[in-house]
Motif scaffolding. Structure first.
Motif, mmCIF file in Angstrom:
data_model
loop_
_atom_site.group_PDB
_atom_site.id
_atom_site.type_symbol
_atom_site.label_atom_id
_atom_site.label_comp_id
_atom_site.label_asym_id
_atom_site.label_seq_id
_atom_site.Cartn_x
_atom_site.Cartn_y
_atom_site.Cartn_z
ATOM 1 N N PRO A 85 0.819 -1.223 0.000
ATOM 2 C CA PRO A 85 0.000 0.000 0.000
ATOM 3 C C PRO A 85 0.850 1.270 0.000
ATOM 4 O O PRO A 85 0.528 2.254 -0.648
ATOM 5 N N GLU A 86 2.004 1.171 0.696
ATOM 6 C CA GLU A 86 2.797 2.399 0.839
ATOM 7 C C GLU A 86 3.676 2.674 -0.379
ATOM 8 O O GLU A 86 4.213 3.770 -0.528
ATOM 9 N N ALA A 87 3.869 1.620 -1.279
ATOM 10 C CA ALA A 87 4.808 1.784 -2.390
ATOM 11 C C ALA A 87 4.244 2.728 -3.448
ATOM 12 O O ALA A 87 3.044 2.691 -3.728
ATOM 13 N N PRO A 88 5.108 3.526 -4.066
ATOM 14 C CA PRO A 88 4.622 4.388 -5.147
ATOM 15 C C PRO A 88 4.387 3.552 -6.408
ATOM 16 O O PRO A 88 4.852 2.417 -6.491
#
Ligand SMILES: [Cu+2]
Length: 357
Positions: A85-88
């Motif tokens: 979820p946090e990855a670009p």
């Protein structure tokens, strides 16, 4: 609803994959599987069969290597680029010349390697017939095999069926043909297969190494009872083969006692319904439709290898052949039909045929 059985699926899949990969390797380890799978390609007994298995192994191992690399890369990529979820959002790319050249060249190289060994194997398994080859004419029938051995410099021919006998240590040249539909000669441990066709004679040359009985069958769909068109290849010592050939050259044995059931059977067979389709050398029978029965009693099996040659099976075969082999050209002769042979007559016929050693 969340399934509780789902995790077992991939494991079962992996198990099947591992078994699929390991089975050929285990099978190649020894001949134990011969007992369970007597018609095997994993126990070659001629140079030809060995060359063919070598080619199979080469493609198998290359395929396994490619599969392992592909699945490892796939797993690594799936793990590395898994959703977080946090990855670009990843960098968007299009085309990679190095990668594309690599995945074109590498498979082409593998195919080229296989091609070189395949062409070598094709030439190695189609040699010129050696001068000392034993020639056997093989004719595919529906659904049985006729084997013809030219003897006395080609003056005479010994004809038998469904059991091909050969010596070890001498090249055998099969001259394969058909007078009906397509068939294919295949005794896996000797090598093969090769087709029997109507408008040309195909050749198959191999040298059996060890005495033994090898199973084979037709490998080209040829009609109703294609799957029941089996054969035995019996490899003898040179002396054993000569003894077999000498016996085959003799006319059929005569019943010892003219009042015995064998003698009654002889009369029924040679003067009755069998005479139209079969030959027994030394009798007036002239039929050429069915197998030559001169030494029928010596064959291990009947009806082209589908059952053991014993009194019970032979009686069942004479009584109603199409019931054992659908589409058989041998008609029903006993049971519930007009002018059927009686059970006594069938027993006499069986006694005579079994006496033909
Ligand atoms: Cu066939």
């Amino acid at each position: 609803m969340k399934s509780v059985t789902a995790p077992a699926e991939p494991r079962r899949g992996l198990g099947a994959l591992a078994a699929g990969l390991l089975l050929p390797l285990l099978a190649a380890c020894g001949d134990d599987h011969l007992t369970r799978y007597p018609q095997t390609t994993y126990a070659p007994r001629t140079e030809m069969a060995e060359i063919q298995m070598g080619l199979f192994n080469l493609t198998l191992y290359l395929g396994v290597a490619v599969g392992l690399v592909t699945f490892a890369l796939l797993g690594w990529i799936m793990w590395k680029f898994r959703y977080r979820p946090e990855a670009p959002e990843p960098r968007q790319i299009h085309g990679n010349t190095t990668l594309e050249v690599a995945w074109t060249l590498f498979p082409a190289l593998i195919v080229a390697v296989i091609a070189v060994f395949t062409v070598k194997a094709i030439f190695a398994t189609q040699p010129e017939p050696p001068a000392n080859a034993l020639n056997v004419r093989v004719i595919g029938k529906q659904w049985w095999w006729e084997f013809q051995y030219p003897v006395n410099g080609g003056q005479d021919t010994i004809i038998t069926a469904n059991e091909i006998h050969v010596p070890v240590g001498q090249p055998v040249q099969l001259l394969l043909e058909s007078d009906n539909v397509l068939h294919s000669f295949w005794v896996p441990q000797m090598g093969g297969k090769r087709d029997l066709i109507t408008n040309r004679v195909n050749r198959l040359i191999f040298t059996p190494r060890e005495p033994g009985v090898y199973l084979g069958q037709c490998a080209e769909f040829c009609g109703d009872s294609h799957a029941l068109m089996k054969m035995r290849l019996v490899a003898h010592t040179p002396q054993g083969f000569q003894d077999w050939l000498n016996n085959e050259a003799r006319p059929a044995v005569e019943p010892l006692d003219s009042t015995s059931s064998v003698a009654v059977g002889k009369k029924l067979v040679t003067q009755g319904v069998c005479a139209g389709c079969h030959v027994i050398n030394g009798t007036p029978m002239v039929g050429r439709q069915g197998p030559n029965l001169t030494h029928f009693g010596r064959r291990r099996t009947l009806a082209a290898g589908i059952v053991e040659n014993n009194a019970e099976n032979l009686a069942a075969w004479v009584r109603n052949a199409p019931a054992m082999k659908p589409g058989s050209k041998m008609p029903q002769l006993g049971g519930d039909i007009p002018n059927a042979l009686t059970e006594d007559q069938i027993q006499y016929i069986v006694a005579y045929l079994q006496s033909l050693q």
